[in-house]
Design an enzyme around this catalytic site. Structure first.
Site, PDB file in Angstrom:
ATOM      1  CG  HIS A 259      35.660  19.567   4.155  1.00 21.58           C
ATOM      2  ND1 HIS A 259      34.807  18.502   4.402  1.00 21.58           N
ATOM      3  CD2 HIS A 259      35.318  20.453   5.199  1.00 21.58           C
ATOM      4  CE1 HIS A 259      33.938  18.867   5.524  1.00 21.58           C
ATOM      5  NE2 HIS A 259      34.377  20.089   5.829  1.00 21.58           N
ATOM      6  CG  PHE A 260      35.228  25.398   1.681  1.00 24.02           C
ATOM      7  CD1 PHE A 260      34.434  25.701   2.710  1.00 24.02           C
ATOM      8  CD2 PHE A 260      35.328  26.513   0.707  1.00 24.02           C
ATOM      9  CE1 PHE A 260      33.672  26.977   2.757  1.00 24.02           C
ATOM     10  CE2 PHE A 260      34.882  27.677   0.778  1.00 24.02           C
ATOM     11  CZ  PHE A 260      33.821  28.101   1.821  1.00 24.02           C
ATOM     12  CG  HIS A 261      35.562  23.701  -3.800  1.00 30.93           C
ATOM     13  ND1 HIS A 261      36.789  24.290  -3.120  1.00 30.93           N
ATOM     14  CD2 HIS A 261      35.491  24.617  -4.759  1.00 30.93           C
ATOM     15  CE1 HIS A 261      37.252  25.608  -3.505  1.00 30.93           C
ATOM     16  NE2 HIS A 261      36.187  25.947  -4.552  1.00 30.93           N
TER      17      HIS A 261
ATOM     18  CG  HIS B  66      32.266  26.512  12.361  1.00 32.35           C
ATOM     19  ND1 HIS B  66      32.719  25.673  11.543  1.00 32.35           N
ATOM     20  CD2 HIS B  66      31.269  25.912  12.775  1.00 32.35           C
ATOM     21  CE1 HIS B  66      32.016  24.768  10.978  1.00 32.35           C
ATOM     22  NE2 HIS B  66      30.847  24.830  12.158  1.00 32.35           N
TER      23      HIS B  66
ATOM     24  CE1 TYR C   6      26.261  23.893  11.128  1.00 36.96           C
ATOM     25  CE2 TYR C   6      28.319  25.202  11.358  1.00 36.96           C
ATOM     26  CZ  TYR C   6      27.494  23.854  11.216  1.00 36.96           C
ATOM     27  OH  TYR C   6      28.064  22.532  11.432  1.00 36.96           O
TER      28      TYR C   6
ATOM     29  NE  ARG D 286      44.563  26.562   3.659  1.00 38.42           N
ATOM     30  CZ  ARG D 286      43.531  26.916   4.266  1.00 38.42           C
ATOM     31  NH1 ARG D 286      42.254  26.653   4.134  1.00 38.42           N
ATOM     32  NH2 ARG D 286      44.047  27.715   5.319  1.00 38.42           N
ATOM     33  NE  ARG D 287      43.295  29.092   0.360  1.00 40.65           N
ATOM     34  CZ  ARG D 287      42.920  29.695   1.577  1.00 40.65           C
ATOM     35  NH1 ARG D 287      43.988  29.971   2.769  1.00 40.65           N
ATOM     36  NH2 ARG D 287      41.660  30.417   1.968  1.00 40.65           N
TER      37      ARG D 287
END
Lengths: 539, 174
Positions: free
Chosen positions: A368-370, A217, A221, A431-432
């Site tokens: 979401h990540f992209h 996580h 950041y 995913r993937r």
């Protein structure tokens, strides 16, 4: 200030970062086309997973790490007005990190490390992959040391003075990264490398996942802090205004560092090797870390409003139109904040202990990540690049209007690619997957979204090409440009800062206590109960 | 130190928003029994065929005396075994998952049956399936070159239908 050496140092890091980005962007387009299944001649699961693994490593580890290092060196140099400490040391760090990238690239490109950028033991990659990844991290530790040394040098020379905000944030990031990388470093040094080299026979996948969650996580950041640093300290000046509050910015950076660390178990909500209580504790922490983002949203938008009104904007929303939309950095933040609103909403779903079950490991997560990383974080990297390149190279930006078109196309491409991706997740797509093979009617509903995503991918790769071309032509330009980075001033000058907003000593102790609470027993339990390791598995 | 009044207010509002979310999540976790799979139970994945619970003849559906159902499944490259199951709707079902090789994940689209399956650990999920129909079980964690080929079938039928099938014998014999 003669800082030609610093400029060269920063620019070299930036070129590695954006070189990796360009290569990874092309792989991304290949992947979105391959997985759609509409182009049979392209289909190869071996190439697909080698590509996914390389794309993840290049975007997530190489682009970010080198960009952050280059940005940090130059911020330290220009805010503190100090030469970069021990340049041989800095270049050594660069060399170690680059050697690591080259080493890791060999097995990745040969399909010997198709374990994705999250490693996933007991799948085993070639040992060179783990060693290369380790060197990349070790190289980044050189940078952390440089940042902390320069911060200390300045504080010693300026006792009691507030550390310039951009450097305060950069030092926060260096400290964050040292804490963050410790988890994966333990996993790689004590589990993956000895196991891949045959020194130990089995690996405990549960322990490996727990250690990786330590890193997983806060690493986002680490990637995000340069973006927030630009939000607070570069954008307001470019927009023609001031920082609304320097003190709240410092508080936000401290909250980010402290609370992004003890919350990694939201990546393990669905895992059997950790108990409910720990997951709930980390879930609560996950919501605490939304606070600095809420604060950032407010302070940054307030800073933009000040700029818009100084530029003559009137009325409730008139100031938005009065912002300089043709300034790459201002446009980058506007588009970045739009993506942050949608991506943040998705993040709240993921963070929710129960709702996560509906989207866990589905295409929603990739989308979401992209959106939040490829969108919000990276678009500001572009904004910084357009601002820094002329300064670092000493040549004017080749084509400012192309930069604006590039930022818009990145935003549009990202929206067109990630919206269907989210929907596919809600429709149950894992995913993937490299192709759709399930004999189920549900898969028919996926097809229109797979097609739409290809258009998003095409726009994104054209946009990436425009960025690299513009930077490359700038670098080759014949005109000269003299300029230096200008940092935004706060509306109210900062004076008499309390020690806890100007130093990290207290916060390091707080982090140590939090990490002991959040990860102490969850790691210790693997040594207290009888566990069964796994052998080595190929892909 | 200067903190604007608006900022103080906003910090309070933000805290309130985060607090609201946390309250809802804690409420659902503690009072609605919504839990992610977290039983922290170890098993030797290399010796499943010798284990009392997960040997081949023990897999599949078991009816419990209290009317609930336990489903024991093995995930391995590339499938979930047994490959075909028929389950009753509106019945408390406990899935117990183990992996015989690498990390897998499994979910049943349109339901909240979702868990990671980590070798060395038993993953337990309790749920109730509300709607009859044919569902796939899909592997959702990258497990190797055949990841996209890893799936199996679940047929959900009404409880009455399921009881009838089971008294005749045959729906779940594997």
């Amino acid at each position: 200030m003669d800082n030609a050496a610093e400029k060269k140092l920063a620019l070299t890091h930036f070129w590695v970062a954006f070189g990796a980005f360009g290569l990874a962007a092309v792989m991304g387009l290949y992947q979105v086309i391959e997985r759609s299944g509409f182009f049979g001649f392209l289909e190869s699961r071996e190439v697909y997973y080698a590509s996914v693994s390389t794309h993840g490593v290049l975007m997530g580890f190489v682009l970010t790490t080198f960009f952050i290092m280059g940005f940090g060196y130059y911020v330290a140099n220009t805010t503190l007005r100090l030469p970069v400490w021990n340049k041989t040391f800095a270049w050594t760090g660069f060399g170690v990190a680059l050697t690591g990238v080259v080493l890791a690239a060999l097995p990745l490109l040969l399909g010997q490390a198709s374990v994705l950028f999250t490693f996933y033991p007991p799948l085993m990659a070639h040992p060179i992959f783990y060693i290369g990844a380790t060197l990349l991290v070790v190289g980044s530790w050189f940078w952390c040391v440089s940042m902390i040394v320069m911060y200390m040098q300045w504080k010693k020379a300026n006792p009691g003075q507030p550390v310039p905000l951009a450097m305060f944030a950069t030092t926060a990031n260096a400290i964050l990264w040292l804490w963050t990388s410790a988890g994966v470093a333990v996993e790689v040094l004590f589990q993956l490398i000895p196991w891949a080299l045959g020194w130990i026979d089995t690996i405990d996948a549960g322990l490996a996942r727990t250690l990786f969650a330590w890193t997983l996580h806060p690493i986002v950041y680490f990637w995000l802090i340069p973006t927030y640093t630009a939000f607070y300290t570069l954008v307001p000046k470019q927009a023609g205004g001031f920082v609304f509050s320097d003190e709240m910015a410092r508080a936000a950076f401290i909250l980010l560092v402290v609370f992004s660390l003890p919350i990694g178990f939201h990546h393990l909500y669905m895992d059997p090797e950790q108990a409910h209580g720990w997951k709930i504790l980390h879930a609560v922490g996950t919501f605490v870390v939304t606070l600095p983002t809420f604060i950032t949203g407010f302070t940054v938008i307030a800073s933009l409003e000040i700029a818009g009104r100084l530029n003559g904007g009137k009325g409730l929303f008139g100031w938005i139109a009065a912002l300089p939309w043709n300034n790459p950095m201002v446009l980058a933040i506007i588009l970045g904040l739009l993506m942050l609103i949608f991506g943040g909403f998705g993040g709240l779903v993921n963070a929710s202990y129960a709702m996560n079950a509906m989207v866990h490991n589905t295409a929603w997560i990739s989308g979401h990540f992209h959106l939040i990383f490829g969108g919000t974080t990276i678009i500001m990297y572009f904004g910084i690049a357009y601002y820094f390149w002329p300064i670092l190279a000493g040549k004017p930006l080749f084509c400012p209007s192309m930069a604006i078109a590039q930022l818009w196309s990145w935003f549009i491409g990202m929206v067109i690619m990630t919206t269907p991706w989210h929907i596919l997740g809600l429709l149950g797509q894992p995913r993937r997957i490299d192709s759709v093979n399930y004999n189920n009617l549900l898969t028919i509903s996926w097809e229109p979204y797979e097609v739409t995503m290809i258009f998003g991918g095409l726009i994104l790769v054209v946009s990436a090409g425009m960025l690299i071309y513009n930077l490359y032509k700038t670098h080759l330009g014949s005109e000269s440009y003299q300029g230096e980075v200008e940092y935004a001033e706060p509306i109210h000058a900062v004076k008499d800062l309390p020690g806890y907003l100007n130093s990290f000593t207290l916060w390091n102790i707080v982090i140590g206590v939090f990490m002991l609470i959040a990860f102490g027993y969850p790691i210790l339990q693997f040594f207290l109960m009888e566990t069964f390791g796994s052998g080595r598995w190929g892909v | 130190m200067h903190i604007d009044k608006l900022e103080k207010n906003w910090a309070g509002i933000s805290l309130g928003i985060a607090g609201l979310f946390v309250t809802v999540i804690l409420g659902s976790a503690f009072f609605h029994g919504i839990h992610a799979p977290s039983n922290v139970e170890t098993i030797d994945s290399a010796k499943l065929h010798l284990s009392a619970e997960f040997a081949e003849d023990k897999l599949g559906v078991e009816r419990n005396p209290n009317g609930s159902v336990t489903v024991r499944m093995v995930a391995g490259r590339y499938g979930f075994y047994p490959k075909d199951l028929t389950l009753p709707a509106e019945t408390a079902i406990t899935f117990r998952w183990v992996s015989l090789d690498v990390i897998h994940g499994v979910h049943m689209p349109m339901s909240n049956m979702s868990t990671m399956i980590v070798p060395g650990y038993v993953a337990q999920v309790s749920t109730v399936l509300h709607h009859a129909g044919d569902y796939p079980l899909l592997c959702n964690e990258y497990c190797g070159m055949g990841h996209a080929h890893m799936w199996s079938n679940i047929k959900v039928v009404s409880k009455a239908q399921w009881d009838a099938l089971n008294t005749q014998g045959g729906a779940n014999h594997g």
